[in-house]
Design an enzyme around this catalytic site. Structure first.
Site, PDB file in Angstrom:
ATOM      1  N   LYS A   1      40.982  32.951 -11.748  1.00 22.46           N
ATOM      2  CA  LYS A   1      41.065  32.134 -12.960  1.00 22.46           C
ATOM      3  C   LYS A   1      40.068  32.664 -13.973  1.00 22.46           C
ATOM      4  O   LYS A   1      38.876  32.771 -13.692  1.00 22.46           O
ATOM      5  CB  LYS A   1      40.765  30.684 -12.626  1.00 22.46           C
ATOM      6  CG  LYS A   1      40.732  29.789 -13.854  1.00 22.46           C
ATOM      7  CD  LYS A   1      40.584  28.336 -13.486  1.00 22.46           C
ATOM      8  CE  LYS A   1      40.504  27.483 -14.721  1.00 22.46           C
ATOM      9  NZ  LYS A   1      40.347  26.057 -14.380  1.00 22.46           N
TER      10      LYS A   1
ATOM     11  N   LYS B   1      45.660  32.878 -13.286  1.00 19.74           N
ATOM     12  CA  LYS B   1      45.697  32.035 -14.477  1.00 19.74           C
ATOM     13  C   LYS B   1      44.772  32.601 -15.547  1.00 19.74           C
ATOM     14  O   LYS B   1      43.656  32.973 -15.213  1.00 19.74           O
ATOM     15  CB  LYS B   1      45.240  30.639 -14.073  1.00 19.74           C
ATOM     16  CG  LYS B   1      45.130  29.650 -15.192  1.00 19.74           C
ATOM     17  CD  LYS B   1      44.567  28.372 -14.664  1.00 19.74           C
ATOM     18  CE  LYS B   1      44.343  27.449 -15.836  1.00 19.74           C
ATOM     19  NZ  LYS B   1      43.479  26.364 -15.529  1.00 19.74           N
TER      20      LYS B   1
HETATM   21  C1  PBG Z   1      40.307  22.480 -14.996  1.00 23.71           C
HETATM   22  C2  PBG Z   1      41.569  23.134 -15.382  1.00 23.71           C
HETATM   23  C3  PBG Z   1      41.842  23.759 -16.602  1.00 23.71           C
HETATM   24  C4  PBG Z   1      43.188  24.086 -16.546  1.00 23.71           C
HETATM   25  C5  PBG Z   1      43.689  23.693 -15.307  1.00 23.71           C
HETATM   26  N1  PBG Z   1      42.657  23.112 -14.595  1.00 23.71           N
HETATM   27  C6  PBG Z   1      41.020  23.982 -17.816  1.00 23.71           C
HETATM   28  C7  PBG Z   1      39.762  24.717 -17.761  1.00 23.71           C
HETATM   29  O1  PBG Z   1      39.442  25.391 -16.785  1.00 23.71           O
HETATM   30  O2  PBG Z   1      39.025  24.599 -18.728  1.00 23.71           O
HETATM   31  C8  PBG Z   1      43.938  24.733 -17.669  1.00 23.71           C
HETATM   32  C9  PBG Z   1      45.382  24.464 -17.734  1.00 23.71           C
HETATM   33  C10 PBG Z   1      46.022  24.763 -19.037  1.00 23.71           C
HETATM   34  O3  PBG Z   1      45.406  25.243 -20.010  1.00 23.71           O
HETATM   35  O4  PBG Z   1      47.230  24.527 -19.106  1.00 23.71           O
HETATM   36  N2  PBG Z   1      39.449  23.131 -14.173  1.00 23.71           N
END
Ligand code: PBG
Length: 336
Positions: A204, A260
């Protein structure tokens, strides 16, 4: 790779356009296919009995429990295997320690229970991270301006167990702390939840594409500076590091792994799939949704970009995609 000559052929005897000439032969030679079974639908829930649109994600709304149950039933009937829940927590319930995350009567646990009661047959997935519950919006606990690892993992274990007790089928740790998959797996097994799956947000990245999501769950900074998560999420410059992250998570017991964001990171999906041959998922995140949705709604691009973008994930090697387009895509696939 050098292909043997007989496969290459040569013009004019070989004409690659022949196979493309008609719909039937295009379908026959298609190497990849997108189906509703490839889709996971992320949804936002809140503590009101209404659907409230999210401005930066046209077509997406925060839902109350009744709307959630109806929508999940419709998604299941379209063939979507799983739904991922994200809570817009009442700001009054947020704190620096994020304790609401393991309150067994919290919004997310109640939503899971409502789905398990009301919508049999759809997998229910919950994020594991503290950001919907912390006043500062970080995914973990902050000590001396730093998101600390091991103490955060302890909090994530509490959150995981609360969600598993509520009936969650699959936990999805999205926090990027080191060692959390193994710690959560061990705690689940010790508590008799050995069947609860883990899809780790393994690779991520610290991305600007999450903006609308932070709007949706209300974790966006009110001040102008966006929240900086580079101390735990990955650097978009890195690719080898993603393989190490995935390897660690698999070693620690992840059942499925995720990359992601989505489209700008297809190369990572490809490398992960080729390196590990495990169930690999992509998250087409909120900012990607907003860009595509916005351009489609303006008439700047044709709406076939929805299915095209999702098919591209499959071609890159993904086994499935988390996408806010899930329901729309499943309807289009059904219509043919
Ligand atoms: C939280 C999380 C996030 C997303 C999924 N879980 C945001 C972040 O890490 O700031 C993002 C999902 C999206 O943008 O659709 N940990």
């Amino acid at each position: 790779m050098r292909l043997p000559g007989y496969v290459l052929g040569a013009y004019p005897r070989t004409r690659l356009r022949r196979n493309r000439r008609d719909e039937w032969s295009r379908r026959l030679v298609a190497e990849h296919v997108l189906t509703a079974a490839d889709l996971i639908w992320p949804v936002f829930v809140h503590d009101e009995d209404s659907s409230v649109p999210i401005a930066s994600m046209p077509g997406v709304a925060r839902m109350g429990e009744r709307q959630l149950v109806d929508a999940a039933g419709a998604a299941r009937d379209l063939g979507i295997p799983a739904i991922a829940l994200f809570p817009a927590t009442d700001p009054a319930r947020k704190s620096a320690g994020g304790e609401e995350a393991w309150n067994e009567a919290n919004l997310i646990c109640r939503s899971v229970a409502a789905l398990k009661r009301g919508v049999p047959g759809i997998g229910v997935m919950c994020d594991v991270a503290l950001d919907p519950f912390t006043s500062h919006g970080h995914d973990g606990l902050v000590r001396n301006d730093y998101v600390v690892n091991d103490e955060t993992v302890e909090a994530l274990i509490r959150q995981s167990l609360a969600q598993a007790r509520a009936g969650c089928d699959m936990l999805a740790p999205s926090d990027m702390m080191d060692g959390r998959i193994g710690a959560i797996r061990q705690a689940l097994d010790a508590a008799g939840f050995e069947h609860v799956r883990i899809m780790s947000y393994a690779a991520k990245y610290a991305s600007g594409f999450y903006g609308p999501f932070r709007d949706a769950i209300g974790s966006k900074r009110s001040s102008s500076a966006p929240l900086d998560k580079r101390g735990y999420q990955m650097d978009p410059a890195n690719s080898d590091e993603a393989l190490r992250e995935v390897a660690f998570d698999l070693e620690e017991g992840a059942d499925m792994v995720m990359v992601k964001p989505g489209l700008p990171y297809l190369d990572i999906i490809r490398r992960v799939k080729e390196s590990f041959q495990v169930p690999t998922y992509a998250y087409q995140v909120s900012g990607e949704y907003a860009m595509l949705r916005g351009a489609v709604d303006q008439g700047w691009v044709d709406d076939r970009v929805v299915l095209e973008s999702l098919l591209c994930f499959k071609r890159a090697g993904a086994d499935g995609v988390l996408t806010y387009f899930a329901v729309e895509a499943a309807k289009r696939l059904k219509a043919g």
